[in-house]
Scaffold this motif. Structure first.
Motif, PDB file in Angstrom:
ATOM      1  N   PRO A 186      55.886  49.990 -14.065  1.00  9.58           N
ATOM      2  CA  PRO A 186      56.758  48.673 -13.894  1.00  9.58           C
ATOM      3  C   PRO A 186      57.906  48.485 -14.863  1.00  9.58           C
ATOM      4  CG  PRO A 186      54.570  47.868 -13.941  1.00  9.58           C
ATOM      5  CD  PRO A 186      54.645  49.557 -14.179  1.00  9.58           C
ATOM      6  N   HIS A 193      66.250  50.325 -13.060  1.00 10.48           N
ATOM      7  CA  HIS A 193      67.089  49.430 -12.489  1.00 10.48           C
ATOM      8  C   HIS A 193      68.143  48.825 -13.019  1.00 10.48           C
ATOM      9  CE1 HIS A 193      63.437  49.203  -9.122  1.00 10.48           C
ATOM     10  NE2 HIS A 193      64.475  50.029  -8.888  1.00 10.48           N
ATOM     11  N   LEU A 591      49.524  43.286 -16.101  1.00  2.88           N
ATOM     12  CA  LEU A 591      51.017  43.523 -15.602  1.00  2.88           C
ATOM     13  C   LEU A 591      51.095  45.205 -15.702  1.00  2.88           C
ATOM     14  CD1 LEU A 591      53.575  41.356 -17.153  1.00  2.88           C
ATOM     15  CD2 LEU A 591      53.026  41.304 -14.969  1.00  2.88           C
TER      16      LEU A 591
ATOM     17  N   ILE B  20      60.366  39.833 -13.626  1.00  3.25           N
ATOM     18  CA  ILE B  20      60.903  41.201 -13.043  1.00  3.25           C
ATOM     19  C   ILE B  20      59.739  42.075 -13.087  1.00  3.25           C
ATOM     20  CG2 ILE B  20      62.413  43.061 -14.067  1.00  3.25           C
ATOM     21  CD1 ILE B  20      64.729  40.698 -14.562  1.00  3.25           C
ATOM     22  N   ILE B  21      59.076  42.066 -14.221  1.00  2.00           N
ATOM     23  CA  ILE B  21      57.763  42.868 -14.365  1.00  2.00           C
ATOM     24  C   ILE B  21      56.933  42.840 -13.305  1.00  2.00           C
ATOM     25  CG2 ILE B  21      55.855  43.962 -15.963  1.00  2.00           C
ATOM     26  CD1 ILE B  21      58.742  44.951 -16.925  1.00  2.00           C
ATOM     27  N   ILE B  22      56.506  41.653 -13.114  1.00  2.00           N
ATOM     28  CA  ILE B  22      55.632  41.456 -12.012  1.00  2.00           C
ATOM     29  C   ILE B  22      56.159  41.847 -10.526  1.00  2.00           C
ATOM     30  CG2 ILE B  22      54.611  39.269 -10.531  1.00  2.00           C
ATOM     31  CD1 ILE B  22      54.411  37.939 -13.424  1.00  2.00           C
ATOM     32  N   GLU B  24      58.383  44.292 -10.210  1.00  2.00           N
ATOM     33  CA  GLU B  24      58.392  45.685 -10.241  1.00  2.00           C
ATOM     34  C   GLU B  24      56.904  46.226  -9.964  1.00  2.00           C
ATOM     35  OE1 GLU B  24      60.692  47.769 -10.135  1.00  2.00           O
ATOM     36  OE2 GLU B  24      62.376  46.952 -11.496  1.00  2.00           O
ATOM     37  N   SER B  25      55.744  45.492 -10.545  1.00  2.00           N
ATOM     38  CA  SER B  25      54.559  45.732 -10.431  1.00  2.00           C
ATOM     39  C   SER B  25      54.206  45.884  -8.895  1.00  2.00           C
ATOM     40  CB  SER B  25      53.804  45.231 -11.315  1.00  2.00           C
ATOM     41  OG  SER B  25      52.412  45.543 -11.432  1.00  2.00           O
ATOM     42  N   LEU B  28      55.723  48.269  -6.785  1.00  2.00           N
ATOM     43  CA  LEU B  28      55.273  49.738  -6.980  1.00  2.00           C
ATOM     44  C   LEU B  28      54.006  49.809  -6.144  1.00  2.00           C
ATOM     45  CD1 LEU B  28      55.889  50.451 -10.904  1.00  2.00           C
ATOM     46  CD2 LEU B  28      56.593  51.624  -9.032  1.00  2.00           C
ATOM     47  N   ARG B  29      53.197  48.752  -6.042  1.00  2.00           N
ATOM     48  CA  ARG B  29      52.175  48.908  -5.152  1.00  2.00           C
ATOM     49  C   ARG B  29      52.239  48.898  -3.659  1.00  2.00           C
ATOM     50  NH1 ARG B  29      49.366  46.005  -9.325  1.00  2.00           N
ATOM     51  NH2 ARG B  29      49.881  43.859  -8.200  1.00  2.00           N
ATOM     52  N   THR B  30      53.225  48.060  -3.323  1.00  2.00           N
ATOM     53  CA  THR B  30      53.420  47.631  -1.998  1.00  2.00           C
ATOM     54  C   THR B  30      54.668  48.650  -1.291  1.00  2.00           C
ATOM     55  OG1 THR B  30      54.856  46.225  -2.334  1.00  2.00           O
ATOM     56  CG2 THR B  30      52.645  45.134  -1.931  1.00  2.00           C
ATOM     57  N   LYS B  31      55.588  49.157  -2.301  1.00  2.00           N
ATOM     58  CA  LYS B  31      56.819  49.878  -1.901  1.00  2.00           C
ATOM     59  C   LYS B  31      57.484  49.087  -0.535  1.00  2.00           C
ATOM     60  CE  LYS B  31      54.969  53.597  -4.013  1.00  2.00           C
ATOM     61  NZ  LYS B  31      54.185  53.028  -4.682  1.00  2.00           N
ATOM     62  N   ASP B  35      65.109  50.867  -4.101  1.00  2.00           N
ATOM     63  CA  ASP B  35      65.642  50.601  -5.085  1.00  2.00           C
ATOM     64  C   ASP B  35      66.916  49.759  -5.132  1.00  2.00           C
ATOM     65  OD1 ASP B  35      64.074  52.185  -6.820  1.00  2.00           O
ATOM     66  OD2 ASP B  35      65.080  53.990  -6.727  1.00  2.00           O
ATOM     67  N   MET B  38      65.730  46.257  -4.805  1.00  2.00           N
ATOM     68  CA  MET B  38      65.037  45.857  -5.958  1.00  2.00           C
ATOM     69  C   MET B  38      66.245  45.187  -6.860  1.00  2.00           C
ATOM     70  SD  MET B  38      61.995  45.199  -6.557  1.00  2.00           S
ATOM     71  CE  MET B  38      61.932  45.027  -8.519  1.00  2.00           C
ATOM     72  N   ILE B  39      67.167  46.138  -7.076  1.00  2.00           N
ATOM     73  CA  ILE B  39      68.315  45.523  -7.906  1.00  2.00           C
ATOM     74  C   ILE B  39      69.060  44.361  -7.270  1.00  2.00           C
ATOM     75  CG2 ILE B  39      70.930  46.349  -8.581  1.00  2.00           C
ATOM     76  CD1 ILE B  39      69.578  49.134  -8.576  1.00  2.00           C
TER      77      ILE B  39
END
Lengths: 664, 56
Positions: A186, A193, A591, B20-22, B24-25, B28-31, B35, B38-39
């Motif tokens: 992440p 990004h 996380l 943001i990290i949550i 992104e995380s 990454l799991r759900t796709k 990109d 996400m931006i």
């Protein structure tokens, strides 16, 4: 990623077989697949790899079942397919790889490229197909090929894996993949990004959204900053290339310098060989000269030599007969012939043929000149003695010359033997030429290093200039932007975005180091449980693992059992950490929680003794969320004993014939 | 006039970082998001948080 099921159609000896795997729902997460040698355990394990990456380790790349291939008619088509169902994150994937084969009229089987499809079903139950061009990168996101060897573990190819895990130069992909598994994905993804160098990243897209209507200078600075970003990117790219070139040249140079040391002894041997060759050549010349001298002497003195026996006999004859006083001084043959022709001696005696007087006078001819008989005998004796002496000299000198030739011959043979010995040690080839080649390559490497370092320096300077120009343009743009309300907002967002980007980078560096240290500790702990020897493992920043013996400073070559233990420890430590992150109550660890991964292992226990089999069997199901193990019947009994309560399903391979195996 | 004119609130930064990290995380799991999506989402988060802070 958890594997749910696999279906094989015409894949080598599996005509139509499928297996569902234990996913740990009932607390049992082990699927055990038993089979005798040659039943197709490795083939089945390879089917996962073929489905995901389109590759196998088989020498025969035709994966079509041999019976199907034999029964095909000309122009008939048959297909091979493997369908793999898995869950990754919250998405269900169906990966299907199919390859068509056609029989030519010549009987040859031709193959087409494989067709790969990925179907994704999300949490809402909606199924979408991944675009063909994106399939490979989708698989890479699930499990990068570089790392797949550790999860699709082949005990019989342990040597290669062991070399790979400790390889000096590891690809960035490998390190990135490990970081991802350890839950740093992440953060890596967020940093990517934000990337301020990309026009399309968070910072880059803010940079391009300034409103230049109020002030055209803003646009000018935006363009200037974009130009500087391009220059920095180009310089960075070139710097990275040059650093790689320098690294490669340095590695090559070190290798060649090591080679050169090995050839140093060879060079000395080569010198000795050349010295011996020159000495042999000189000895050959001396020998030729000696042979020539013997021949010349013989030609000159052979008459004397062969006359010796005649001279001996002549001397004996002369010794036995007394010729002294038998000749008449100053009398010539012509005088006697005259008297005989006259028929009367000077004394008046009639010399008639047949008379005694005639005979006596006639006999005188034998003793008359050219020289007198005694003079002739005396001369002959002198010459005979001289000849005999020369004849004897020839023998002595020939004997001496032959002795010298023999010495030279022995010397040549000794030297030739030594040369043969040197040649066998040099194992053929001209060492000096090789040394020259190595030296020239070392020089070439040094030149590359020097040229690249100069260019590197130049690029660093250029980058520095571009960074300063960019900073200047940014300050100037900021001053103008703050005068305008909409641009002021953008300026504030950029300031926040840059701050977050820097914080993320700092956070990432700290986390990565912490995670790497934790990985090292875990690997050592697991390694100790499995192997229990006096060995320690350490991981460097590129995730290379090195093995060292406690209390010994230096390189250690590991045994097969140690190598396999290192790999087990490495992979189980990664899985364990990912699992711990997920179960942790700590927010940061949560996380970092990454995906669970299966361990698909072909013959993993074959190199272990009973005690270590027990350790491995106890640790693996505890650590990994899913274990799929292909095992031969003898190891299977041990596995059943040691992890029986974790085994959910058992399958047996039954070999019907050489070309067909079924699964029970 | 320079960077010191833009005041950055550390709490906002920390909150954004976590969000943001949550995100992104989760992604990454759900796709779920590409990109570029996400931006856009991150930019929206920044803008909302900053605006909220500025409005206080």
């Amino acid at each position: 990623m958890l594997l749910e099921s696999i279906k094989l159609h015409n894949f080598r000896q599996f005509r139509d077989e499928s297996v569902s795997f234990a996913t740990g729902k009932d607390g049992k997460n082990v699927t055990i697949i038993l089979g005798e040698n040659g039943t197709g355990k490795t083939t089945f394990a390879q089917a996962f790899f073929w489905c995901m990456y389109g590759k196998t380790e088989f020498t025969d790349k035709v994966v079509l079942n041999k019976l199907v291939a034999t029964n095909m008619r000309p122009s008939q088509e048959e297909s091979v397919s493997v369908e793999l169902e898995l869950k990754h994150g919250e998405v269900h994937y169906t990966l299907t790889r199919e390859q068509k084969f056609k029989k030519e009229y010549s009987g040859k089987i031709s193959s087409q490229n494989t067709i790969f499809d990925i179907a994704k079903k999300n949490t809402s139950g909606v199924t979408k197909y991944v675009e063909k061009t994106m399939c490979e990168s989708e698989v890479k996101k699930i499990l990068p090929e570089e790392l797949s060897h550790y999860f699709f573990f082949d005990g019989e190819r342990i040597d290669r894996m062991s070399k790979n895990i400790t390889a000096e130069k590891k690809s960035t992909d490998f390190a990135e993949a490990v970081k991802g598994l350890l839950g740093l994905d992440p953060m890596i993804s967020a940093i990517n990004h934000f990337n301020p160098r990309s026009k399309y990243g968070v910072i880059g897209s803010y940079e391009s959204s300034y409103d230049s209507k109020s002030n055209s200078k803003v646009q000018e600075y935006v363009q200037k900053i974009e130009q500087c970003n391009d220059d920095i990117n180009k310089a960075d790219q070139r710097i990275s290339e040059l650093e790689d070139n320098i690294e490669a040249a340095k590695t090559r140079k070190e290798e060649q310098e090591k080679n050169l040391k090995q050839y140093e002894e060879g060079r000395k041997l080569q010198d000795r060989k050349e010295k011996l060759t020159n000495e042999i050549s000189a000895a050959e010349k001396t020998k030729s000269q000696l042979i020539k001298d013997v021949c010349d002497n013989f030609n000159y003195q052979f008459k004397s030599f062969f006359s010796i026996s005649l001279i001996k006999r002549a001397m004996n004859f002369l010794d036995e007969n007394d010729f002294s006083g038998k000749d008449i001084p100053y009398m010539h043959t012509k005088t006697i012939e005259y008297l005989l022709d006259q028929g009367e001696c000077i004394c008046g005696t009639c010399l008639q043929k047949g008379t005694t007087a005639y005979k006596k006078v006639h006999d005188l001819i034998d003793f008359l000149p050219p020289q007198s008989i005694s003079t002739s005998v005396s001369d002959f004796k002198k010459q005979a003695l001289l000849l005999a002496k020369n004849g004897n000299n020839l023998k002595a000198s020939t004997e001496k010359s032959i002795e010298s030739i023999s010495i030279e011959n022995d010397d040549i043979i000794d030297k030739q033997d030594e040369i043969r010995d040197i040649e066998s040690r040099l194992s053929g080839g001209n060492v000096r030429e090789k040394v020259r080649g190595i030296n020239s390559e070392i020089q070439c490497c040094s030149k590359t290093i020097s040229t690249c370092e100069k260019e590197l320096e130049k690029n660093r300077i250029n980058k520095g200039v571009a960074i300063r120009e960019k900073e200047r343009a940014e300050t100037q743009r900021r001053e103008l932007a703050l005068l305008d309300e909409s641009n002021r907002k953008i300026e504030i967002y950029i300031a926040y975005a840059k701050k977050i980007f820097n914080e993320l980078n700092n956070e990432y560096e700290t986390s990565e180091e912490k995670v790497r240290k934790a990985l090292e500790e875990n690997i050592n702990k697991i390694f100790k449980e499995i192997y229990d020897g006096g060995l320690s493992l350490s991981i460097d920043s590129n995730y290379r693992i090195s093995v060292s013996v406690n209390d010994y400073d230096g390189y250690v070559e590991t045994s097969t059992a140690q190598s396999i233990s290192v790999i087990f420890a490495f992979i189980t430590a990664i899985i364990k950490m990912a699992k711990e992150n997920k179960a942790s109550e700590d927010e940061d660890s949560q996380l970092r929680a990454s995906e669970p991964y299966p361990l698909v292992m072909d013959a993993p226990l074959s190199t272990f003794d009973k005690r270590r089999i027990q350790s491995v069997c106890e640790i693996l199901p505890k650590v990994a969320e899913q274990v799929i193990i292909f095992i031969k019947d003898t190891d299977g009994e041990l596995a059943e004993n040691f992890m029986g309560d974790k085994i959910s399903s058992r399958h047996y391979f039954e070999k019907k014939n050489e070309f067909e195996t079924t699964i029970i | 006039m320079g960077e010191q004119n833009i005041e950055i609130n550390e709490k906002v930064i920390k909150r954004l970082e976590n969000k943001i990290i949550i995100q992104e995380s989760y992604n990454l799991r759900t796709k779920e998001l590409s990109d570029s999506q996400m931006i856009a989402k991150i930019k929206k988060m920044i803008e909302e948080e900053v605006q909220c802070y500025l409005n206080q």
